[in-house]
Design a protein around this motif. Sequence first.
Motif, short mmCIF file in Angstrom:
data_model
loop_
_atom_site.label_atom_id
_atom_site.label_comp_id
_atom_site.label_asym_id
_atom_site.label_seq_id
_atom_site.Cartn_x
_atom_site.Cartn_y
_atom_site.Cartn_z
N TYR A 89 0.82 -1.19 0.00
CA TYR A 89 0.00 0.00 0.00
C TYR A 89 0.86 1.25 0.00
CZ TYR A 89 -3.91 -3.01 1.18
OH TYR A 89 -4.87 -3.98 1.17
N SER A 90 0.32 2.32 -0.62
CA SER A 90 0.97 3.62 -0.58
C SER A 90 0.52 4.36 0.67
CB SER A 90 0.59 4.44 -1.82
OG SER A 90 -0.78 4.79 -1.73
N ARG A 91 1.06 5.58 0.86
CA ARG A 91 0.67 6.39 2.01
C ARG A 91 -0.82 6.71 1.98
NH1 ARG A 91 4.97 9.48 0.28
NH2 ARG A 91 3.54 11.18 -0.18
N GLN A 92 -1.41 6.79 0.75
CA GLN A 92 -2.82 7.12 0.61
C GLN A 92 -3.71 5.88 0.69
OE1 GLN A 92 -3.79 10.11 0.52
NE2 GLN A 92 -1.94 11.28 0.04
N LEU A 121 -3.40 3.23 -1.41
CA LEU A 121 -3.66 2.78 -2.77
C LEU A 121 -2.79 1.59 -3.11
CD1 LEU A 121 -3.70 6.21 -4.63
CD2 LEU A 121 -5.65 4.90 -3.81
N LEU A 122 -3.38 0.65 -3.80
CA LEU A 122 -2.61 -0.43 -4.37
C LEU A 122 -1.88 0.09 -5.60
CD1 LEU A 122 -5.16 -3.36 -4.15
CD2 LEU A 122 -3.03 -3.17 -2.86
N PRO A 123 -0.77 -0.54 -5.99
CA PRO A 123 -0.06 -0.11 -7.20
C PRO A 123 -1.00 -0.11 -8.41
CG PRO A 123 1.29 -1.65 -5.95
CD PRO A 123 -0.06 -1.64 -5.30
N GLY A 124 -1.03 0.99 -9.15
CA GLY A 124 -1.87 1.11 -10.34
C GLY A 124 -3.27 1.58 -10.07
N GLN A 125 -3.67 1.66 -8.80
CA GLN A 125 -5.03 2.12 -8.50
C GLN A 125 -5.11 3.63 -8.65
OE1 GLN A 125 -6.44 0.81 -4.73
NE2 GLN A 125 -8.58 1.28 -5.18
N VAL A 126 -6.26 4.10 -9.13
CA VAL A 126 -6.44 5.52 -9.43
C VAL A 126 -7.23 6.20 -8.32
CG1 VAL A 126 -7.41 7.18 -11.06
CG2 VAL A 126 -6.35 5.08 -11.90
N ARG A 127 -6.79 7.36 -7.91
CA ARG A 127 -7.58 8.18 -6.99
C ARG A 127 -8.05 9.43 -7.74
NH1 ARG A 127 -3.36 11.65 -3.40
NH2 ARG A 127 -1.58 11.50 -4.80
N SER A 160 -2.43 8.49 -10.18
CA SER A 160 -2.14 7.07 -9.98
C SER A 160 -0.97 6.87 -9.02
CB SER A 160 -1.82 6.40 -11.32
OG SER A 160 -0.74 7.04 -11.96
N ASP A 161 -0.44 7.96 -8.46
CA ASP A 161 0.64 7.82 -7.48
C ASP A 161 0.19 8.37 -6.14
OD1 ASP A 161 0.92 10.65 -7.46
OD2 ASP A 161 2.22 10.54 -9.22
N ASP A 162 1.05 8.30 -5.16
CA ASP A 162 0.68 8.73 -3.81
C ASP A 162 1.33 10.06 -3.43
OD1 ASP A 162 3.27 7.96 -3.64
OD2 ASP A 162 3.00 6.49 -2.04
#
Length: 525
Positions: A55-58, A60-66, A121-123
Amino acid sequence: MNPITAAQRLAPVLTAPQPAPASASNPTGIASVSAVPSTSVILGQSNTISDSETYSRQGLLPGQVRYVWEKDSQDKLATTLQTAFQSSSSAGRFKGIGAALIEQLAQNGGKNISQSVFAFSDDSPIDPGVLKLQQQRLRENPDSGVTFSLTTASGATIRLSLASSEKGLAVSAEVEGGSLSSEELKGLGNLADSFQSTIDGLNEVPPQLKLGALVKLDPKLFSSLQMNSKFESLSGEQTFSLSLDDKARSLSLQGPSGQVQLSLDTQDAELLGKSAQRKAAIDNYLTQFDAAQRRGRGDENLMNLFKNAFTQLNSIDDNRQPAVQSPTALNDKDRALLSGLADFSASISETTRRSNPMRLDETDSFTFSTSQSTTVKNRGLQDRSVEQNQQSKLTASFHRGLNPLTNLMLGSDRESQNYSYHLIDDQASSTTRLAYDKGQLVEASATQQASQKERILTYVDGHLKSDVTTPKAVTQSRNVLNLLRDAFEQDRIAQRDRGVSLLEGLLQSQRSRWLLQTDPSKIAA
């Protein structure tokens, strides 16, 4: 391990909707779009996470869009924006957005609307200043965009904007110069579907004109309309413009295949004939357009756009309110030799191609233009006169293979150079004139002219074998004074005895004698 991480954001961060099991309360199985709480993010549909998922700081899984929104909202407009933004095709980016924007503006009483969404797509943390700059750049210089301006009869102006880029989508709506009445809000809402159908039609392949109610504004509510769009596609950029007011109408469409332009001068409403007269004129023009396309081997899709533009802009007058007849106004008799349409100029031009690598001076091209102009002298007086001129011009060039059983494939070798090269140069015109002296009809004339010239150069194995030019020309002038006098007298008797007018029916079968005809062989003796 299933961590819940804290997230700081400028606006609600939305994860892309995930499929959900169908149920009675959710028969489609599509998850609703909702804001994720700022203190937690719940990911995925499963409670089990493999060790390889990081998981990222947000959260998010890798490649997941926010998705980062300009304003926190879960209304229909925001839902439509996210659904459209997730479309895999650029053509779908504005799907449903135009209608949703108008509907929300009409429902909220004309209060200004501003909303945008960006995908990340990044954190990386989002700087407020950077986000604001991105929003501004998107609205000022979108990859694809639509602007719409509608002026009400009371003087207020409604402005809409849709903007799209690879990473963002933005809309806005505002009302300037006054507020909207309940009738104007209702009338605005009634335009939602037509606004959306226009956008969708322009994004079709090939493009279509589906203007609907946009070209049939209620003059009691709205006085002018302006719509502009720019769409980027794999084949190139397409631009569109539509402008309507009580003095003029214009439409322009330009894309990779060519351009279509049409302008109508609607200041003199007295030139307009009744519905049957206008329909006969429109049908005749459409016939001439088809003939030009076949003769010059023009692009059929582009010509269909041209025909649709001509038909739809002229159809505005179908349901117009009849003007109050004044002593100085033209009457049905004065319009007997006219088309019944507003004066106009129109043109269609294809993008020129060079399909023969051995002879780059030989182009494939198609350009057709047509216009109508009317002059009225001493309007309303007993010695008035009315003259109308219709004209057209076609220039085209194209290659045609000598063997009808195989497709022409021109190359750099002489074996491929077996073809005929055609150059078309056609012109046509029709002039009608009607004049009175002391209230009596003294002149009624019609002149039709058409000329066609085709030059054909024939090559065999790259060698010129023949160069032949074939010209045709016909001019026919007619005195139709007695024809009109008889028609006017029969109409007078019918109105006296039965209270009905027969004039249009009496003239309908005769109109081929004075409407525009581009084929010399079809101008009757």
